[in-house]
Scaffold this motif. Structure first.
Motif, PDB file in Angstrom:
ATOM      1  N   GLU A  94       8.018   5.187  -7.086  1.00 44.21           N
ATOM      2  CA  GLU A  94       9.271   4.954  -8.097  1.00 44.21           C
ATOM      3  C   GLU A  94       9.973   6.348  -8.319  1.00 44.21           C
ATOM      4  O   GLU A  94      10.965   6.060  -8.962  1.00 44.21           O
ATOM      5  N   LEU A  95       9.416   7.584  -8.139  1.00 41.77           N
ATOM      6  CA  LEU A  95      10.171   8.695  -8.411  1.00 41.77           C
ATOM      7  C   LEU A  95      11.671   8.730  -7.442  1.00 41.77           C
ATOM      8  O   LEU A  95      11.712   8.154  -6.234  1.00 41.77           O
ATOM      9  N   PRO A  96      12.730   9.217  -7.777  1.00 40.28           N
ATOM     10  CA  PRO A  96      13.768   9.563  -6.931  1.00 40.28           C
ATOM     11  C   PRO A  96      13.664  10.389  -5.805  1.00 40.28           C
ATOM     12  O   PRO A  96      12.908  11.359  -5.731  1.00 40.28           O
ATOM     13  N   GLY A  97      14.499  10.095  -4.743  1.00 41.43           N
ATOM     14  CA  GLY A  97      14.298  10.734  -3.404  1.00 41.43           C
ATOM     15  C   GLY A  97      14.776  10.110  -2.442  1.00 41.43           C
ATOM     16  O   GLY A  97      15.401   8.631  -2.450  1.00 41.43           O
ATOM     17  N   GLU A  98      14.876  10.572  -1.141  1.00 45.62           N
ATOM     18  CA  GLU A  98      15.420  10.050   0.082  1.00 45.62           C
ATOM     19  C   GLU A  98      14.344   8.928   0.768  1.00 45.62           C
ATOM     20  O   GLU A  98      13.341   9.431   0.727  1.00 45.62           O
ATOM     21  N   SER A  99      14.769   7.760   1.136  1.00 42.53           N
ATOM     22  CA  SER A  99      14.316   6.986   1.771  1.00 42.53           C
ATOM     23  C   SER A  99      14.554   6.438   2.850  1.00 42.53           C
ATOM     24  O   SER A  99      15.807   6.238   3.195  1.00 42.53           O
ATOM     25  N   VAL A 124       0.762  -1.194   0.064  1.00 42.18           N
ATOM     26  CA  VAL A 124       0.095   0.070  -0.196  1.00 42.18           C
ATOM     27  C   VAL A 124       0.789   1.255   0.145  1.00 42.18           C
ATOM     28  O   VAL A 124       1.965   1.257   0.620  1.00 42.18           O
ATOM     29  N   GLU A 125       0.299   2.315  -0.690  1.00 41.41           N
ATOM     30  CA  GLU A 125       1.151   3.758  -0.717  1.00 41.41           C
ATOM     31  C   GLU A 125       0.184   4.549  -0.020  1.00 41.41           C
ATOM     32  O   GLU A 125      -0.742   4.777  -0.294  1.00 41.41           O
ATOM     33  N   LEU A 126       0.932   5.410   0.941  1.00 45.27           N
ATOM     34  CA  LEU A 126       0.169   6.492   1.741  1.00 45.27           C
ATOM     35  C   LEU A 126       0.686   7.687   1.248  1.00 45.27           C
ATOM     36  O   LEU A 126       2.014   7.969   1.526  1.00 45.27           O
ATOM     37  N   SER A 127       0.095   8.672   0.643  1.00 41.18           N
ATOM     38  CA  SER A 127       0.524   9.748   0.216  1.00 41.18           C
ATOM     39  C   SER A 127       0.143  11.131   0.731  1.00 41.18           C
ATOM     40  O   SER A 127      -1.244  11.258   0.798  1.00 41.18           O
ATOM     41  N   GLN A 128       0.687  11.991   1.179  1.00 45.21           N
ATOM     42  CA  GLN A 128       0.240  13.337   1.827  1.00 45.21           C
ATOM     43  C   GLN A 128      -0.102  14.036   0.571  1.00 45.21           C
ATOM     44  O   GLN A 128       0.334  13.804  -0.515  1.00 45.21           O
ATOM     45  N   PRO A 129      -0.776  15.269   0.724  1.00 45.29           N
ATOM     46  CA  PRO A 129      -1.112  16.024  -0.165  1.00 45.29           C
ATOM     47  C   PRO A 129       0.230  16.898  -0.785  1.00 45.29           C
ATOM     48  O   PRO A 129       1.103  16.753  -0.021  1.00 45.29           O
ATOM     49  N   LYS A 130       0.221  17.056  -2.070  1.00 43.27           N
ATOM     50  CA  LYS A 130       1.577  17.514  -2.923  1.00 43.27           C
ATOM     51  C   LYS A 130       2.262  18.847  -1.927  1.00 43.27           C
ATOM     52  O   LYS A 130       3.664  18.942  -1.768  1.00 43.27           O
ATOM     53  N   TYR A 146       4.213   0.360   2.458  1.00 41.10           N
ATOM     54  CA  TYR A 146       4.718  -0.478   3.480  1.00 41.10           C
ATOM     55  C   TYR A 146       3.917  -1.928   2.996  1.00 41.10           C
ATOM     56  O   TYR A 146       3.184  -2.047   1.986  1.00 41.10           O
ATOM     57  N   GLY A 147       4.658  -2.930   3.688  1.00 42.63           N
ATOM     58  CA  GLY A 147       3.990  -4.417   3.443  1.00 42.63           C
ATOM     59  C   GLY A 147       3.775  -5.097   4.775  1.00 42.63           C
ATOM     60  O   GLY A 147       3.426  -4.680   5.525  1.00 42.63           O
ATOM     61  N   LEU A 148       3.970  -6.404   4.727  1.00 40.59           N
ATOM     62  CA  LEU A 148       4.001  -7.079   5.873  1.00 40.59           C
ATOM     63  C   LEU A 148       4.874  -7.021   6.893  1.00 40.59           C
ATOM     64  O   LEU A 148       4.825  -7.232   7.997  1.00 40.59           O
ATOM     65  N   TRP A 149       6.171  -6.689   6.370  1.00 44.14           N
ATOM     66  CA  TRP A 149       7.440  -6.767   7.262  1.00 44.14           C
ATOM     67  C   TRP A 149       8.113  -5.388   7.776  1.00 44.14           C
ATOM     68  O   TRP A 149       8.609  -5.096   8.533  1.00 44.14           O
ATOM     69  N   LYS A 150       7.783  -4.674   6.565  1.00 47.05           N
ATOM     70  CA  LYS A 150       8.754  -3.455   6.680  1.00 47.05           C
ATOM     71  C   LYS A 150       7.879  -2.252   5.986  1.00 47.05           C
ATOM     72  O   LYS A 150       7.108  -2.085   5.153  1.00 47.05           O
ATOM     73  N   SER A 151       8.153  -1.133   6.606  1.00 42.82           N
ATOM     74  CA  SER A 151       7.579   0.335   6.030  1.00 42.82           C
ATOM     75  C   SER A 151       8.749   1.325   5.794  1.00 42.82           C
ATOM     76  O   SER A 151      10.009   1.180   6.214  1.00 42.82           O
ATOM     77  N   CYS A 152       8.565   2.081   4.807  1.00 45.90           N
ATOM     78  CA  CYS A 152       9.559   3.113   4.201  1.00 45.90           C
ATOM     79  C   CYS A 152       8.906   4.493   3.888  1.00 45.90           C
ATOM     80  O   CYS A 152       7.614   4.571   3.591  1.00 45.90           O
ATOM     81  N   VAL A 153       9.131   5.333   4.245  1.00 47.02           N
ATOM     82  CA  VAL A 153       8.898   6.825   4.098  1.00 47.02           C
ATOM     83  C   VAL A 153       9.755   7.463   3.183  1.00 47.02           C
ATOM     84  O   VAL A 153      11.196   7.559   3.425  1.00 47.02           O
ATOM     85  N   ARG A 154       9.546   8.258   1.996  1.00 43.88           N
ATOM     86  CA  ARG A 154      10.069   8.581   1.132  1.00 43.88           C
ATOM     87  C   ARG A 154       9.919  10.228   1.156  1.00 43.88           C
ATOM     88  O   ARG A 154       8.724  10.680   1.259  1.00 43.88           O
ATOM     89  N   THR A 155      10.930  10.892   0.720  1.00 44.04           N
ATOM     90  CA  THR A 155      10.888  12.376   0.460  1.00 44.04           C
ATOM     91  C   THR A 155      10.854  12.698  -0.914  1.00 44.04           C
ATOM     92  O   THR A 155      12.013  12.340  -1.460  1.00 44.04           O
ATOM     93  N   TRP A 171      10.803  15.393  -4.456  1.00 45.26           N
ATOM     94  CA  TRP A 171      10.607  16.539  -4.883  1.00 45.26           C
ATOM     95  C   TRP A 171       9.461  16.924  -5.769  1.00 45.26           C
ATOM     96  O   TRP A 171       9.067  15.917  -6.481  1.00 45.26           O
ATOM     97  N   VAL A 172       8.826  18.041  -5.461  1.00 38.61           N
ATOM     98  CA  VAL A 172       7.668  18.395  -6.018  1.00 38.61           C
ATOM     99  C   VAL A 172       7.936  18.613  -7.596  1.00 38.61           C
ATOM    100  O   VAL A 172       6.811  18.166  -8.340  1.00 38.61           O
ATOM    101  N   THR A 173       8.807  18.975  -7.888  1.00 39.68           N
ATOM    102  CA  THR A 173       9.103  19.160  -9.577  1.00 39.68           C
ATOM    103  C   THR A 173       9.138  18.035 -10.262  1.00 39.68           C
ATOM    104  O   THR A 173       8.926  18.224 -11.388  1.00 39.68           O
ATOM    105  N   ASP A 174       9.199  16.811  -9.406  1.00 44.66           N
ATOM    106  CA  ASP A 174       9.312  15.656 -10.232  1.00 44.66           C
ATOM    107  C   ASP A 174       7.838  14.848 -10.258  1.00 44.66           C
ATOM    108  O   ASP A 174       7.717  13.839 -11.220  1.00 44.66           O
ATOM    109  N   ILE A 175       6.921  15.488  -9.614  1.00 45.96           N
ATOM    110  CA  ILE A 175       5.635  14.859  -9.670  1.00 45.96           C
ATOM    111  C   ILE A 175       5.031  15.532 -10.665  1.00 45.96           C
ATOM    112  O   ILE A 175       5.033  16.489 -10.945  1.00 45.96           O
ATOM    113  N   ASP A 176       3.912  14.561 -11.377  1.00 46.03           N
ATOM    114  CA  ASP A 176       3.128  14.902 -12.264  1.00 46.03           C
ATOM    115  C   ASP A 176       2.146  16.263 -11.822  1.00 46.03           C
ATOM    116  O   ASP A 176       1.578  16.359 -10.696  1.00 46.03           O
TER     117      ASP A 176
END
Length: 263
Positions: A115-120, A70-76, A89-98, A100-105
């Motif tokens: 899948e966009l580049p950023g810090e994880s 599942v993907e949880l997204s804040q407002p842009k 996150y899945g069954l075993w691990k979660s990741c928070v990614r930061t 760049w707004v300029t890379d988002i559609d």
């Protein structure tokens, strides 16, 4: 002359009785009949069904090992106009990614996709070790639902292994005896995979309802699509094993009855 004739008949009768007795004894002391062996065509069909079931097993293992359920997204523009945060996150691990707004559609209102580049920053869940609930964007996971989804997935994986062992033994011994246990294992494993997805989705909804201070957009990711496909494939493979375990082909029998009734 008559005495010799009757003596010969007595000898023949004793010989016949002894022969019949010998046949009876050998019939009683004979070995049990062996189970029917598979033909080459039936063995080829079983290998094809096993290959289809292994595709479902592979998709299940692939989906279970990832953290893209599942993907949880804040407002842009929730934080600022330069970066935004999302989590997956899945069954075993979660990741928070930061990201760049300029890379988002520009037409996308929420942050993402992952899948966009950023810090994880990824961490394993402590639900299974210390029993601590995970906190994602101030929202707390529902421990019981999350663990239930994981246990269902692991139980389905165990049934897949047992079903694979049954098919391997059936092919090595060239007997169809183990096809019905394999049917039960694969059909129930597919059902458990689908149930684990449902329970996991309920845990996601419980996480979103735990706190409303941060608005989040959620969507199930590609791992769930893999698991849904795997569940359907496993059920289909199990039903194929059930048809192959029958002593006759039900489709051919139906066609024969229909042709005989038309005639």
């Amino acid at each position: 002359m008559w005495s010799n004739f009757f003596l010969q008949q007595d000898d023949d009768g004793r010989v016949g009785t002894g022969a019949l007795g010998g046949v009876g004894k050998s019939g009683r002391s004979g070995k049990r009949s062996r189970p029917p062996r598979m033909s080459d065509s039936q063995e080829g069909k079983i290998k094809l069904a096993f290959f289809i079931a292994l595709i479902g097993v592979t998709l299940t293992v692939l989906g279970m090992g990832t953290e893209f359920w599942v993907e949880l997204s804040q407002p842009k523009h929730f934080r600022n106009n330069q970066t935004c945060e999302m989590a997956h996150y899945g069954l075993w691990k979660s990741c928070v990614r930061t990201l760049w707004v300029t890379d988002i559609d520009p037409e996308r209102e929420s942050c993402g996709p992952a899948e966009l580049p950023g810090e994880s920053n990824c961490t394993f869940f402590k639900l299974y070790t210390s029993g601590e609930n995970a906190v994602i964007f101030k929202k707390t996971t529902e421990k019981s639902l999350h663990i239930a989804g994981a246990m269902l997935a692991l139980l389905s994986l165990f049934l897949m292994i047992m079903g694979s062992v049954c098919i391997t033994m059936s092919l090595s011994k060239s007997v169809p005896f183990f096809l019905k246990p394999a049917t039960i294992c694969f059909v129930f494993s597919g059902i458990l995979v689908l149930l684990s997805i449902i329970v996991f989705h309920q845990s996601v909804l419980a996480l979103l309802a735990s706190d409303h201070s941060i608005p989040l957009h959620h969507e199930l990711s590609w791992s769930v699509a893999c698991l849904g496909s795997a569940g359907a494939i496993l059920i289909f493979g199990g039903l194929m094993f059930l048809l192959l375990s029958l002593p006759y082909n039900p489709l051919e029998k139906c066609f024969r009855q229909q042709s005989s009734s038309d005639a």
